[in-house]
Enzyme design. Structure first.
Site, PDB file in Angstrom:
ATOM      1  NE  ARG A   6       0.801   4.059   9.582  1.00 19.56           N
ATOM      2  CZ  ARG A   6       0.589   3.666  10.844  1.00 19.56           C
ATOM      3  NH1 ARG A   6      -0.344   4.224  11.541  1.00 19.56           N
ATOM      4  NH2 ARG A   6       1.354   2.742  11.404  1.00 19.56           N
ATOM      5  CB  THR A   7       2.104   1.577   3.124  1.00 21.70           C
ATOM      6  OG1 THR A   7       2.685   2.611   3.903  1.00 21.70           O
ATOM      7  CG2 THR A   7       2.449   1.783   1.662  1.00 21.70           C
ATOM      8  CE  LYS A  48       8.125 -24.001   1.283  1.00 17.16           C
ATOM      9  NZ  LYS A  48       7.312 -24.471   0.153  1.00 17.16           N
ATOM     10  NE  ARG A  71       6.592  -0.361   3.663  1.00 15.20           N
ATOM     11  CZ  ARG A  71       5.953   0.374   4.579  1.00 15.20           C
ATOM     12  NH1 ARG A  71       5.800  -0.081   5.818  1.00 15.20           N
ATOM     13  NH2 ARG A  71       5.473   1.552   4.271  1.00 15.20           N
ATOM     14  CG  HIS A  74       7.139   5.572   2.208  1.00 15.14           C
ATOM     15  ND1 HIS A  74       6.158   5.174   1.328  1.00 15.14           N
ATOM     16  CD2 HIS A  74       6.696   5.205   3.449  1.00 15.14           C
ATOM     17  CE1 HIS A  74       5.175   4.601   2.003  1.00 15.14           C
ATOM     18  NE2 HIS A  74       5.486   4.602   3.288  1.00 15.14           N
TER      19      HIS A  74
END
Ligand code: CP
Length: 280
Positions: A23-24, A51, A73, A101
């Site tokens: 969703r986000t 890496k 995020r 959030h």
């Protein structure tokens, strides 16, 4: 219908998601594109993070490409704030660990306001895995600012240790927790953040804390059902109530996610017209 506007034409927005998202991430991309911005979705799984490049080196590398905003995020609480101190573009928190959030809380508040007109005086129950939920923390802050009263409902093992300082009522069973509430906001059991066992079993958790038709009876007859997603059906919510179009506003929450993220992007970088470079 042409949904595209040009308010962010010429702007560059980078999505940097170190944790999974449907969703986000998608709604930030849709929001940016609807405002005419260019969007780069950095695929962390195939990036130089694999890496060994650090979060800050990755951020500084992206920053050198002169984006106007980076949407981040990350699984560590505080990581987005740290990153924001190192780059010179706007940074939006798309969820950091168990911490916050914020755009989820904004879209939840907008969904409630559309349905109820105002949040003032509403009684909202946030139910389930409160401890691991950044959605709960952001909603507790915003809902109270907007004048709602908040209850948190769940087993003691899933309550944060600082719950007493949050200004909420705490309930350890759904019968008292849902009594006369206007809004029932269910949360996912975040097993990926758990080390060890926080609930005896999924079936026992659903029996005591899963929202089904019987437990919904404790709430007001017109109480709205919310869930930030992704849902685990049969764990914290029964399909019968999740899919009840008269009560569930789960898809409307997703729709408002695009609206809220368009507003956030516009507020942060929409006023930069005719500027060269960054500094939002
Ligand atoms: N509500 C939410 O953050 O969903 P995603 O994890 O799919 O982005």
């Amino acid at each position: 219908m042409d949904k595209r506007r040009d308010r962010l034409a010429g702007r560059t927005i980078m999505n940097l998601f170190f944790e999974n998202s449907t969703r986000t991430r998608t709604s930030f991309e849709v929001a940016a594109k609807r405002l005419g911005a260019d969007v780069i979705n950095m695929d962390v799984a195939t990036s130089s993070v694999r890496k060994g490049e650090t979060l800050l080196d990755t951020a500084m590398t992206l920053n050198a490409m002169r984006p106007d905003a980076i949407v981040v995020r990350h699984h560590e609480s505080g990581a987005v704030n740290l990153l924001s101190q190192k780059v010179n573009c706007a940074v939006i928190n798309a969820g950091d660990g168990q911490h916050e959030h914020p755009t989820q809380a904004l879209l939840d508040a907008l969904t409630i306001r559309r349905r109820r007109g105002s949040l003032e005086g509403l009684l909202v129950a946030i139910c389930g895995d409160i401890m691991h939920s950044r959605v709960a923390r952001s909603n507790i802050h915003l809902l109270q600012i907007m004048g709602a009263r908040v209850r948190v409902v769940g087993p003691p093992t899933l309550m944060p240790t600082d719950v007493d300082k949050m200004g909420v009522e705490v309930h350890y069973n759904m019968k008292t927790g849902l009594k006369d509430v206007d809004i029932v906001m269910m949360l996912r059991l975040q097993t990926e953040r758990m080390q060890g066992s926080f609930v005896p079993s999924i079936s026992e958790y659903f029996h005591f804390f899963g929202l089904d038709r019987a437990k919904l009876q404790y709430a007001k007859p017109d109480a709205l059902i919310m869930h930030p997603g992704p849902m685990n059906r049969g764990v914290e919510i029964d399909s019968e109530v999740a899919d009840d179009l008269d009560r569930s506003v789960i898809h409307e929450q997703v729709e408002m996610g695009v609206t809220v993220r368009m507003a956030c992007l516009d507020a942060l970088i929409g006023g930069q017209r005719n500027q060269i470079g960054n500094g939002a």
